[in-house]
Design a protein around this motif. Structure first.
Motif, PDB file in Angstrom:
ATOM      1  N   ILE A 246      -7.215 -17.635 -31.007  1.00  0.00           N
ATOM      2  CA  ILE A 246      -5.772 -17.667 -30.805  1.00  0.00           C
ATOM      3  C   ILE A 246      -5.564 -17.752 -29.301  1.00  0.00           C
ATOM      4  N   ASP A 247      -4.760 -18.697 -28.884  1.00  0.00           N
ATOM      5  CA  ASP A 247      -4.498 -18.914 -27.460  1.00  0.00           C
ATOM      6  C   ASP A 247      -5.791 -19.098 -26.674  1.00  0.00           C
ATOM      7  N   GLY A 248      -6.767 -19.758 -27.305  1.00  0.00           N
ATOM      8  CA  GLY A 248      -8.020 -20.050 -26.625  1.00  0.00           C
ATOM      9  C   GLY A 248      -9.006 -18.912 -26.530  1.00  0.00           C
ATOM     10  N   ARG A 249      -8.662 -17.757 -27.113  1.00  0.00           N
ATOM     11  CA  ARG A 249      -9.556 -16.596 -27.071  1.00  0.00           C
ATOM     12  C   ARG A 249     -10.050 -16.278 -28.467  1.00  0.00           C
ATOM     13  N   SER A 250     -11.350 -16.037 -28.583  1.00  0.00           N
ATOM     14  CA  SER A 250     -11.925 -15.680 -29.872  1.00  0.00           C
ATOM     15  C   SER A 250     -11.383 -14.354 -30.347  1.00  0.00           C
ATOM     16  N   LEU A 251     -11.186 -14.255 -31.666  1.00  0.00           N
ATOM     17  CA  LEU A 251     -10.714 -12.999 -32.238  1.00  0.00           C
ATOM     18  C   LEU A 251     -11.822 -11.954 -32.208  1.00  0.00           C
ATOM     19  N   THR A 252     -11.425 -10.709 -32.034  1.00  0.00           N
ATOM     20  CA  THR A 252     -12.374  -9.612 -32.155  1.00  0.00           C
ATOM     21  C   THR A 252     -12.677  -9.410 -33.643  1.00  0.00           C
ATOM     22  N   GLU A 253     -13.668  -8.592 -33.937  1.00  0.00           N
ATOM     23  CA  GLU A 253     -14.000  -8.297 -35.331  1.00  0.00           C
ATOM     24  C   GLU A 253     -12.794  -7.727 -36.063  1.00  0.00           C
ATOM     25  N   GLU A 254     -12.098  -6.770 -35.449  1.00  0.00           N
ATOM     26  CA  GLU A 254     -10.932  -6.145 -36.085  1.00  0.00           C
ATOM     27  C   GLU A 254      -9.808  -7.158 -36.274  1.00  0.00           C
ATOM     28  N   GLU A 255      -9.574  -8.017 -35.286  1.00  0.00           N
ATOM     29  CA  GLU A 255      -8.535  -9.036 -35.406  1.00  0.00           C
ATOM     30  C   GLU A 255      -8.856 -10.007 -36.534  1.00  0.00           C
ATOM     31  N   ALA A 256     -10.127 -10.380 -36.664  1.00  0.00           N
ATOM     32  CA  ALA A 256     -10.539 -11.290 -37.732  1.00  0.00           C
ATOM     33  C   ALA A 256     -10.307 -10.659 -39.102  1.00  0.00           C
ATOM     34  N   LYS A 257     -10.618  -9.375 -39.242  1.00  0.00           N
ATOM     35  CA  LYS A 257     -10.388  -8.684 -40.514  1.00  0.00           C
ATOM     36  C   LYS A 257      -8.905  -8.672 -40.865  1.00  0.00           C
ATOM     37  N   ARG A 258      -8.065  -8.377 -39.882  1.00  0.00           N
ATOM     38  CA  ARG A 258      -6.622  -8.348 -40.134  1.00  0.00           C
ATOM     39  C   ARG A 258      -6.096  -9.736 -40.478  1.00  0.00           C
ATOM     40  N   PHE A 259      -6.629 -10.763 -39.823  1.00  0.00           N
ATOM     41  CA  PHE A 259      -6.223 -12.132 -40.104  1.00  0.00           C
ATOM     42  C   PHE A 259      -6.570 -12.514 -41.539  1.00  0.00           C
TER      43      PHE A 259
END
Length: 122
Positions: free
Chosen positions: A98-111
């Motif tokens: 998102i916005d050129g930055r890879s998602l963190t593990e927690e962000e990926a889970k929420r996504f």
């Protein structure tokens, strides 16, 4: 209905003061007041705490649905809870950004949880 009205309405139905609710979720009364008056939008962490406190979905809190009791399917919840994204090979294969930055593990889970919930609701 927007998020502020919904938060205020749920709080008032339960007979809680702004002080009661804000203290119980770890924010200031002033912050809660800003949310209820739509001056600021709560972040995901605060939305999660509010949804848990009121026992409703985040979609209900933000006005995307009028069904307070819509919940994630138990199989989907278990999948998301068990999802392990710390393996570099997995992260490379599903590099979500998102916005050129890879998602963190927690962000990926929420996504993933968000997409699955949205699909259930359609």
């Amino acid at each position: 209905m927007n998020h502020g009205n919904r938060i205020a309405e749920l709080r008032e139905i339960r007979g809680w003061t702004q002080e009661d609710l804000s203290r119980s979720i770890g924010i200031t009364r002033a912050s809660l007041s800003h949310y209820e008056k739509n001056r600021r939008k709560p972040d995901f962490e605060i939305l999660s705490k509010l949804a848990d406190k009121f026992d409703v979905s985040i979609d209900y809190l933000i006005g995307r649905t009028n069904h307070a009791d819509v919940e994630m399917d138990e199989d989907v919840r278990q999948f998301v809870d068990d999802l392990e994204l710390s393996d570099d090979k997995i992260l490379e294969r599903i590099n979500l950004t998102i916005d050129g930055r890879s998602l963190t593990e927690e962000e990926a889970k929420r996504f993933i949880a968000f997409v699955r919930m949205e699909r259930i609701m359609k």
